[in-house]
Scaffold this motif. Sequence first.
Motif, PDB file in Angstrom:
ATOM      1  N   UNK A 249     -36.368  -1.047  -6.886  1.00  0.00           N
ATOM      2  CA  UNK A 249     -37.210  -2.113  -6.326  1.00  0.00           C
ATOM      3  C   UNK A 249     -36.991  -2.237  -4.827  1.00  0.00           C
ATOM      4  N   UNK A 250     -35.737  -2.144  -4.426  1.00  0.00           N
ATOM      5  CA  UNK A 250     -35.387  -2.217  -3.016  1.00  0.00           C
ATOM      6  C   UNK A 250     -36.076  -1.075  -2.245  1.00  0.00           C
ATOM      7  N   UNK A 251     -35.982   0.127  -2.788  1.00  0.00           N
ATOM      8  CA  UNK A 251     -36.549   1.298  -2.114  1.00  0.00           C
ATOM      9  C   UNK A 251     -38.086   1.279  -2.117  1.00  0.00           C
ATOM     10  N   UNK A 252     -38.678   0.817  -3.222  1.00  0.00           N
ATOM     11  CA  UNK A 252     -40.150   0.776  -3.297  1.00  0.00           C
ATOM     12  C   UNK A 252     -40.717  -0.120  -2.197  1.00  0.00           C
ATOM     13  N   UNK A 253     -40.058  -1.257  -1.984  1.00  0.00           N
ATOM     14  CA  UNK A 253     -40.556  -2.170  -0.942  1.00  0.00           C
ATOM     15  C   UNK A 253     -40.617  -1.442   0.402  1.00  0.00           C
ATOM     16  N   UNK A 254     -39.594  -0.643   0.647  1.00  0.00           N
ATOM     17  CA  UNK A 254     -39.524   0.133   1.885  1.00  0.00           C
ATOM     18  C   UNK A 254     -40.653   1.177   1.935  1.00  0.00           C
ATOM     19  N   UNK A 255     -40.840   1.902   0.829  1.00  0.00           N
ATOM     20  CA  UNK A 255     -41.904   2.926   0.782  1.00  0.00           C
ATOM     21  C   UNK A 255     -43.278   2.273   0.977  1.00  0.00           C
ATOM     22  N   UNK A 256     -43.495   1.126   0.348  1.00  0.00           N
ATOM     23  CA  UNK A 256     -44.783   0.440   0.484  1.00  0.00           C
ATOM     24  C   UNK A 256     -45.038   0.025   1.929  1.00  0.00           C
ATOM     25  N   UNK A 257     -44.011  -0.473   2.570  1.00  0.00           N
ATOM     26  CA  UNK A 257     -44.173  -0.940   3.946  1.00  0.00           C
ATOM     27  C   UNK A 257     -44.340   0.228   4.927  1.00  0.00           C
ATOM     28  N   UNK A 258     -43.601   1.316   4.684  1.00  0.00           N
ATOM     29  CA  UNK A 258     -43.561   2.406   5.666  1.00  0.00           C
ATOM     30  C   UNK A 258     -44.558   3.536   5.402  1.00  0.00           C
ATOM     31  N   UNK A 259     -44.974   3.694   4.136  1.00  0.00           N
ATOM     32  CA  UNK A 259     -45.745   4.893   3.803  1.00  0.00           C
ATOM     33  C   UNK A 259     -47.053   4.589   3.088  1.00  0.00           C
TER      34      UNK A 259
ATOM     35  N   UNK B  19     -30.732  -3.600 -26.484  1.00  0.00           N
ATOM     36  CA  UNK B  19     -30.831  -5.023 -26.127  1.00  0.00           C
ATOM     37  C   UNK B  19     -31.954  -5.180 -25.108  1.00  0.00           C
ATOM     38  N   UNK B  20     -33.174  -5.379 -25.584  1.00  0.00           N
ATOM     39  CA  UNK B  20     -34.349  -5.304 -24.708  1.00  0.00           C
ATOM     40  C   UNK B  20     -34.457  -6.434 -23.696  1.00  0.00           C
ATOM     41  N   UNK B  21     -33.631  -7.497 -23.841  1.00  0.00           N
ATOM     42  CA  UNK B  21     -33.741  -8.627 -22.899  1.00  0.00           C
ATOM     43  C   UNK B  21     -33.629  -8.147 -21.451  1.00  0.00           C
ATOM     44  N   UNK B  22     -32.715  -7.181 -21.250  1.00  0.00           N
ATOM     45  CA  UNK B  22     -32.497  -6.713 -19.878  1.00  0.00           C
ATOM     46  C   UNK B  22     -33.719  -5.974 -19.345  1.00  0.00           C
ATOM     47  N   UNK B  23     -34.362  -5.200 -20.213  1.00  0.00           N
ATOM     48  CA  UNK B  23     -35.570  -4.490 -19.780  1.00  0.00           C
ATOM     49  C   UNK B  23     -36.697  -5.485 -19.513  1.00  0.00           C
ATOM     50  N   UNK B  24     -36.786  -6.479 -20.384  1.00  0.00           N
ATOM     51  CA  UNK B  24     -37.862  -7.465 -20.234  1.00  0.00           C
ATOM     52  C   UNK B  24     -37.675  -8.288 -18.965  1.00  0.00           C
ATOM     53  N   UNK B  25     -36.406  -8.445 -18.553  1.00  0.00           N
ATOM     54  CA  UNK B  25     -36.117  -9.203 -17.327  1.00  0.00           C
ATOM     55  C   UNK B  25     -36.642  -8.464 -16.087  1.00  0.00           C
ATOM     56  N   UNK B  26     -36.943  -7.176 -16.231  1.00  0.00           N
ATOM     57  CA  UNK B  26     -37.483  -6.411 -15.105  1.00  0.00           C
ATOM     58  C   UNK B  26     -38.800  -7.001 -14.611  1.00  0.00           C
ATOM     59  N   UNK B  27     -39.536  -7.611 -15.538  1.00  0.00           N
ATOM     60  CA  UNK B  27     -40.832  -8.182 -15.159  1.00  0.00           C
ATOM     61  C   UNK B  27     -40.646  -9.234 -14.067  1.00  0.00           C
ATOM     62  N   UNK B  28     -39.673 -10.112 -14.275  1.00  0.00           N
ATOM     63  CA  UNK B  28     -39.394 -11.162 -13.288  1.00  0.00           C
ATOM     64  C   UNK B  28     -38.916 -10.548 -11.977  1.00  0.00           C
ATOM     65  N   UNK B  29     -38.028  -9.544 -12.094  1.00  0.00           N
ATOM     66  CA  UNK B  29     -37.493  -8.901 -10.886  1.00  0.00           C
ATOM     67  C   UNK B  29     -38.624  -8.242 -10.085  1.00  0.00           C
ATOM     68  N   UNK B  30     -39.583  -7.641 -10.780  1.00  0.00           N
ATOM     69  CA  UNK B  30     -40.714  -6.985 -10.117  1.00  0.00           C
ATOM     70  C   UNK B  30     -41.557  -8.016  -9.366  1.00  0.00           C
ATOM     71  N   UNK B  31     -41.843  -9.115 -10.042  1.00  0.00           N
ATOM     72  CA  UNK B  31     -42.626 -10.190  -9.414  1.00  0.00           C
ATOM     73  C   UNK B  31     -41.884 -10.718  -8.187  1.00  0.00           C
ATOM     74  N   UNK B  32     -40.588 -10.967  -8.328  1.00  0.00           N
ATOM     75  CA  UNK B  32     -39.790 -11.493  -7.217  1.00  0.00           C
ATOM     76  C   UNK B  32     -39.732 -10.529  -6.040  1.00  0.00           C
ATOM     77  N   UNK B  33     -39.799  -9.238  -6.341  1.00  0.00           N
ATOM     78  CA  UNK B  33     -39.743  -8.240  -5.269  1.00  0.00           C
ATOM     79  C   UNK B  33     -41.101  -8.101  -4.573  1.00  0.00           C
ATOM     80  N   UNK B  34     -42.117  -8.741  -5.140  1.00  0.00           N
ATOM     81  CA  UNK B  34     -43.445  -8.674  -4.531  1.00  0.00           C
ATOM     82  C   UNK B  34     -44.154  -7.352  -4.781  1.00  0.00           C
ATOM     83  N   UNK B  35     -43.747  -6.624  -5.811  1.00  0.00           N
ATOM     84  CA  UNK B  35     -44.494  -5.422  -6.181  1.00  0.00           C
ATOM     85  C   UNK B  35     -45.152  -5.665  -7.542  1.00  0.00           C
ATOM     86  N   UNK B  36     -45.922  -4.694  -8.014  1.00  0.00           N
ATOM     87  CA  UNK B  36     -46.650  -4.889  -9.268  1.00  0.00           C
ATOM     88  C   UNK B  36     -46.135  -3.939 -10.345  1.00  0.00           C
TER      89      UNK B  36
END
Length: 280
Positions: free
Chosen positions: A99-109, A126-143
Amino acid sequence: EAKKLGRNRFQFFQASMQLDTTTRLALMNDLREAIAQQQFELYYQPIINLDTQEILKAEALIRWNHPANGLINPSEFIALAEETGLIEEIGAWVFHQVLHDIKHIHAQYSPDFQVSVNVSPKQFIRPERLLAWKTAIVNAGVAGRHICIEITEGLLLQPSLSVVNTISALRDFGIQFSIDDFGTGYSALAYLNKFDIEYVKIDRSFTHNLQANNQDAILCEAITSMAHKLGMTVVAEGIETEAQARMLSSFECDYGQGYLISKPKSFADFMQFLFEHQKM
Ligand code: C2E
Ligand code: MG
Ligand code: MG
Ligand code: MG
């Protein structure tokens, strides 16, 4: 000498899961330490559109910067991580870094760039951790569509309800899925397609020996044509020569990945590669 011993230890592990307890424990400690000390790094390998030569995708591949043994490839530690459950922590780190790197790629490339992440079947327990990715993605401002999850066909062979529901929840969110190493297992594309999978990645063992009209060529062409009829997109792994790229292109294979285009590179080198490719 110490370095050599260390290397052997890893190779030994790779060769046999029946390790003596001492070696096992030492390796597990190294791996725990690696998580605590943030010794991991993500390399990136571009995925090229074989038709337009555009690069709007890449696969993130983990490396371990071991303080004594240098850069270690995932084939030497992912199995142990899976077996000990440490893969959950590692998977969480990988995702955070992506997520950190994608933000950089989106901004720069390019704001359309998608990164593929390898996810182990163990991470679905334990799918809770995978499902939590949705929130992390939204918070990172990517889709969701900016992430592709690579799974192997084994996960879908006799999937638990939890696996089916997790994939479907992530799909609904826009995350795409890819079947990695396709052709090495025993499943049929039509069967896999019922999980609404976007991409199929032809394993590099098939691209490796491509020759006009040989068995692997027939296979690659057939997989591509069937995948397209099922509405799936095809990525060929392990392209090393122009001849292989041309042949796959003639089969209408959509995307390619391999040393011919670029080896996996550190993030900084990968960004440099993208900018240079863009100028071409
Ligand atoms: P994979 O997902 O099938 O990744 C492709 C592997 O093929 C990578 O090896 C890549 O470096 C290599 N490769 C790419 N192009 C070529 C080529 O032209 N020729 C040849 N000979 N090889 C090529 P790598 O990076 O060592 O990764 C090995 C496997 O480790 C991956 O296979 C994936 O299953 C697993 N892996 C990597 N990163 C992660 C991760 O973050 N999490 C999990 N769970 N597994 C990971
Ligand atoms: Mg992969
Ligand atoms: Mg693969
Ligand atoms: Mg493979």
